[in-house]
Design an enzyme around this catalytic site. Structure first.
Site, PDB file in Angstrom:
ATOM      1  N   SER A   1       2.814  -1.977  10.456  1.00 35.08           N
ATOM      2  CA  SER A   1       4.134  -2.156  10.942  1.00 35.08           C
ATOM      3  C   SER A   1       4.712  -3.360  10.629  1.00 35.08           C
ATOM      4  CB  SER A   1       4.399  -1.441  12.249  1.00 35.08           C
ATOM      5  OG  SER A   1       3.751  -0.424  12.475  1.00 35.08           O
TER       6      SER A   1
ATOM      7  N   GLU B   1      -7.239   4.475   7.361  1.00 36.72           N
ATOM      8  CA  GLU B   1      -7.314   6.115   7.121  1.00 36.72           C
ATOM      9  C   GLU B   1      -8.408   6.602   6.346  1.00 36.72           C
ATOM     10  OE1 GLU B   1      -3.139   5.632   5.401  1.00 36.72           O
ATOM     11  OE2 GLU B   1      -2.416   4.802   7.246  1.00 36.72           O
TER      12      GLU B   1
ATOM     13  N   HIS C   1      -9.911   0.685   4.418  1.00 35.20           N
ATOM     14  CA  HIS C   1      -8.584   1.163   5.174  1.00 35.20           C
ATOM     15  C   HIS C   1      -8.903   1.910   6.182  1.00 35.20           C
ATOM     16  CE1 HIS C   1      -4.597   2.490   6.091  1.00 35.20           C
ATOM     17  NE2 HIS C   1      -4.222   1.443   5.715  1.00 35.20           N
TER      18      HIS C   1
ATOM     19  N   GLY D   1       1.516   2.523  11.018  1.00 35.11           N
ATOM     20  CA  GLY D   1       1.823   3.837  10.689  1.00 35.11           C
ATOM     21  C   GLY D   1       2.959   4.209  11.859  1.00 35.11           C
TER      22      GLY D   1
ATOM     23  N   GLY E   1       2.693  -1.152   4.382  1.00 32.66           N
ATOM     24  CA  GLY E   1       2.625   0.273   4.187  1.00 32.66           C
ATOM     25  C   GLY E   1       4.150   0.912   3.806  1.00 32.66           C
TER      26      GLY E   1
ATOM     27  N   ASN F   1       0.880  -1.269   0.292  1.00 35.62           N
ATOM     28  CA  ASN F   1      -0.097  -0.044  -0.001  1.00 35.62           C
ATOM     29  C   ASN F   1       0.877   1.237   0.083  1.00 35.62           C
ATOM     30  OD1 ASN F   1      -1.930   2.045   0.416  1.00 35.62           O
ATOM     31  ND2 ASN F   1      -2.565   1.320   2.448  1.00 35.62           N
ATOM     32  N   TRP F   2       0.892   1.865  -1.170  1.00 36.09           N
ATOM     33  CA  TRP F   2       2.110   3.150  -1.217  1.00 36.09           C
ATOM     34  C   TRP F   2       1.311   4.400  -0.705  1.00 36.09           C
ATOM     35  CZ3 TRP F   2       4.667   2.823  -6.672  1.00 36.09           C
ATOM     36  CH2 TRP F   2       5.766   1.772  -6.723  1.00 36.09           C
ATOM     37  N   LYS F   3       0.012   4.165  -0.556  1.00 40.70           N
ATOM     38  CA  LYS F   3      -0.630   5.396   0.048  1.00 40.70           C
ATOM     39  C   LYS F   3      -0.159   6.579  -0.850  1.00 40.70           C
ATOM     40  CE  LYS F   3      -0.515   3.381   4.664  1.00 40.70           C
ATOM     41  NZ  LYS F   3      -0.406   3.550   5.966  1.00 40.70           N
TER      42      LYS F   3
ATOM     43  N   GLU G   1      -5.992  -5.290  10.164  1.00 44.10           N
ATOM     44  CA  GLU G   1      -5.049  -4.056  10.495  1.00 44.10           C
ATOM     45  C   GLU G   1      -5.402  -3.446  11.769  1.00 44.10           C
ATOM     46  OE1 GLU G   1      -2.802  -2.844   6.807  1.00 44.10           O
ATOM     47  OE2 GLU G   1      -4.612  -1.571   7.011  1.00 44.10           O
TER      48      GLU G   1
HETATM   49  P1  PGA Z   1       2.343   0.371   7.685  1.00 46.55           P
HETATM   50  O1  PGA Z   1       1.001   0.694   7.041  1.00 46.55           O
HETATM   51  O2  PGA Z   1       2.882  -0.819   7.311  1.00 46.55           O
HETATM   52  O3  PGA Z   1       3.432   1.653   7.507  1.00 46.55           O
HETATM   53  O4  PGA Z   1       2.111   0.473   9.394  1.00 46.55           O
HETATM   54  C1  PGA Z   1       0.090  -0.406   6.893  1.00 46.55           C
HETATM   55  C2  PGA Z   1      -1.081   0.106   6.466  1.00 46.55           C
HETATM   56  O5  PGA Z   1      -1.796   1.152   6.543  1.00 46.55           O
HETATM   57  O6  PGA Z   1      -1.832  -0.776   5.387  1.00 46.55           O
END
Ligand code: PGA
Length: 253
Positions: free
Chosen positions: A216, A100, A98, A174, A237, A13-15, A168
């Site tokens: 993470s 976010e 997700h 994050g 992420g 997930n490159w966000k 998640e």
């Molecule tokens: P992260 O993000 O690996 O940076 O914690 C994971 C995600 O939000 O899918």
């Protein structure tokens, strides 16, 4: 614990990264070259704006996905992109629910609509669930149960079997994560999700979809989630933006 023949699914997930199309192309090329060497395939959910350029890069080791979707092909959905608009770029996966996006107001009802829409478009939903707080009173069991039940309301069994679910825990995602989740914590929730799908939607054990871990994930902790946590894969992420660490991670499994 781990079934050694099990297929592990890796989703990046490159966000909202990287900052430019040029950098995204460089990253994709680096990944393709390294993945070819180790004969490993991954799914990368990229920023939608970069999709046309990235889709031109022929790669049989990287499948491109989206990070969100509108709920129908065309219509009044300001700022959103539909899967119909993205299918020209061979998108086969989309992240739905997700944390976010949920934090911006996406409800369980909307998650359900997006899942049904993705299935109609023959795009595999990667459905994210997870509690914000892990409380000693186990209220998180109820929160995850409700997310799973509402996500799949009205979805037929064979379609539920074909999705990917990502557990998640929000507190482990994050750079502001409280701490890493443990493989045992993942395993407990995997069993819960399985039970909910069996009890509520009548799925047989063999029809339970793959349940991934996200939050993470690094080259240091990934293996334990597979061996001790029985994870079927990962939603990654930050580590997914680092080619070197990602390859170490993939090689560790
Ligand atoms: P992260 O993000 O690996 O940076 O914690 C994971 C995600 O939000 O899918």
């Amino acid at each position: 614990m781990r079934d050694t023949k099990k297929q592990i699914t890796f989703v990046s997930n490159w966000k909202t990264n990287p900052g430019s199309e040029k950098e995204a192309l460089v990253l994709l090329k680096q990944f393709t070259a390294e993945l070819k060497k180790i004969k490993q395939k991954i799914i990368i959910c990229v920023p939608t704006l970069f999709l046309p350029a990235l889709a031109k890069e022929k790669s049989n080791v990287v499948a491109l996905g989206l990070q969100n979707t509108a709920i129908e092909d065309i219509g009044a959905h300001t700022g959103e992109v539909s899967l119909a608009q993205a299918t020209a770029y061979k998108v086969k996966h989309v992240i739905i629910g997700h944390s976010e996006v949920r934090a911006l107001g996406e409800t369980d009802e909307l998650v359900n609509k997006k899942i049904k829409y993705a299935i109609k478009q023959k795009v595999t939903p990667i459905v994210c669930v997870g509690e914000k707080v892990r409380d000693d009173g186990h209220e998180y069991f109820g929160i995850i149960t409700e997310q799973v039940i509402k996500a799949f309301a009205g979805v037929v069994k064979k379609d539920i079997s074909a999705v990917l679910i990502a557990y998640e825990p929000v507190w482990a995602i994050g750079k502001d994560a409280l701490r890493d989740a443990t493989p045992e914590e993942f395993y407990e929730v995997k069993i819960l999700i399985k039970k909910v799908l069996m009890d509520t939607y009548g799925l047989a054990t063999k029809d339970i979809p793959q349940i991934l871990y996200g939050g993470s994930v690094t080259e240091k902790n990934a293996k334990a989630f597979v061996t001790a946590g029985d994870a079927d894969g990962f939603l990654i992420g930050r580590t997914s933006l680092d080619v070197k660490k990602s390859i170490i991670l993939l090689n560790s499994i």
